[in-house]
Scaffold this motif. Sequence first.
Motif, mmCIF file in Angstrom:
data_model
loop_
_atom_site.group_PDB
_atom_site.id
_atom_site.type_symbol
_atom_site.label_atom_id
_atom_site.label_comp_id
_atom_site.label_asym_id
_atom_site.label_seq_id
_atom_site.Cartn_x
_atom_site.Cartn_y
_atom_site.Cartn_z
ATOM 1 N N GLU A 27 0.824 -1.199 0.000
ATOM 2 C CA GLU A 27 0.000 0.000 0.000
ATOM 3 C C GLU A 27 0.865 1.259 0.000
ATOM 4 N N GLN A 28 1.940 1.229 0.760
ATOM 5 C CA GLN A 28 2.844 2.377 0.792
ATOM 6 C C GLN A 28 3.433 2.631 -0.588
ATOM 7 N N ARG A 29 3.818 1.575 -1.271
ATOM 8 C CA ARG A 29 4.386 1.751 -2.616
ATOM 9 C C ARG A 29 3.328 2.295 -3.577
ATOM 10 N N ALA A 30 2.074 1.889 -3.411
ATOM 11 C CA ALA A 30 1.012 2.422 -4.271
ATOM 12 C C ALA A 30 0.877 3.928 -4.079
ATOM 13 N N VAL A 31 0.932 4.385 -2.829
ATOM 14 C CA VAL A 31 0.845 5.820 -2.541
ATOM 15 C C VAL A 31 2.042 6.554 -3.149
ATOM 16 N N VAL A 32 3.227 5.995 -2.995
ATOM 17 C CA VAL A 32 4.443 6.621 -3.529
ATOM 18 C C VAL A 32 4.398 6.696 -5.056
ATOM 19 N N TYR A 33 3.963 5.617 -5.680
ATOM 20 C CA TYR A 33 3.845 5.606 -7.142
ATOM 21 C C TYR A 33 2.849 6.666 -7.616
ATOM 22 N N ARG A 34 1.730 6.771 -6.915
ATOM 23 C CA ARG A 34 0.732 7.763 -7.313
ATOM 24 C C ARG A 34 1.306 9.174 -7.193
ATOM 25 N N GLU A 35 2.075 9.411 -6.142
ATOM 26 C CA GLU A 35 2.697 10.722 -5.979
ATOM 27 C C GLU A 35 3.693 10.997 -7.099
ATOM 28 N N LEU A 36 4.445 9.968 -7.511
ATOM 29 C CA LEU A 36 5.386 10.134 -8.619
ATOM 30 C C LEU A 36 4.635 10.467 -9.902
ATOM 31 N N TYR A 37 3.535 9.787 -10.152
ATOM 32 C CA TYR A 37 2.704 10.057 -11.330
ATOM 33 C C TYR A 37 2.256 11.513 -11.326
ATOM 34 N N ARG A 38 1.812 11.997 -10.180
ATOM 35 C CA ARG A 38 1.351 13.384 -10.090
ATOM 36 C C ARG A 38 2.511 14.370 -10.207
ATOM 37 N N GLN A 39 3.635 14.027 -9.605
ATOM 38 C CA GLN A 39 4.796 14.908 -9.691
ATOM 39 C C GLN A 39 5.254 15.081 -11.129
#
Length: 264
Positions: A27-39
Amino acid sequence: MTQDFDTIHKAITERATRLAGDSDAFEQRAVVYRELYRQSGGNHVFALIAAHISLWTRQAFGGGAVIGWILSLPYLLTPRLRARRLAALAGFEAAFREINRKVCVETLVLYHMTLQCPGHRRLRELATPQYLDMLARCHEAGRRGVRFTEQEKHDLFDAVFRWEQDRIVGPGVTAAFEAFDWPLVRRASRHPLITFAYFGLRDVMWFRDFTDPVERMEKGYRAYGAAAKLGWDRVERRLVWYAGITGALRRLVRREAPRRPRLA
């Protein structure tokens, strides 16, 4: 300059490793990936698909543990063999958790290294020219506030996907299956049924042989195609919905990330 590169690479790798969490932090990696996508301004769509993969993998391992326990019941009269089989299954799953974690770490490292050290000759030690070129274009688009065309999004996805299959996933999958000492379950594991939260009924993927790199590539492009057809905003919303099943909904809906150091 070499020392600067090494120092930056070490610092970013350490931070990326903390961001990716331990092997069970799907779940943590999913949040991090989503943040990278937005960044990236919505241009690094591999990160969004990888977020879906992380959440699906978490669910798949939960079901696999139950099935493994059931399949071990015939060994109740041979407890040592049963323990060996279950240990083999645990090792097999641990190998795939590590693959999932490592892809996240290296994806973050390359994104931020190309941001911190643009054009550095030693970046060629870390990734293919195609991947480095697409990341440079991604950063430039971000600075200009420009969205990639669908072709450009595909080109970046293609570069990342080929790199992670060649460098991490392919060798990891081969090693995991070679070490898996439970023939029945090893054979069954070659045929996973994969469905991400943004899939329609026709998008569900059944593998003839997950160890076949050609088939993994073909299925990966199908997953990309399904996402592009649905639309990236809807793919992101489906991630939020699916996160509710795996326990990350609160963070995603509130647009909060776990407390962690910034990469750059």
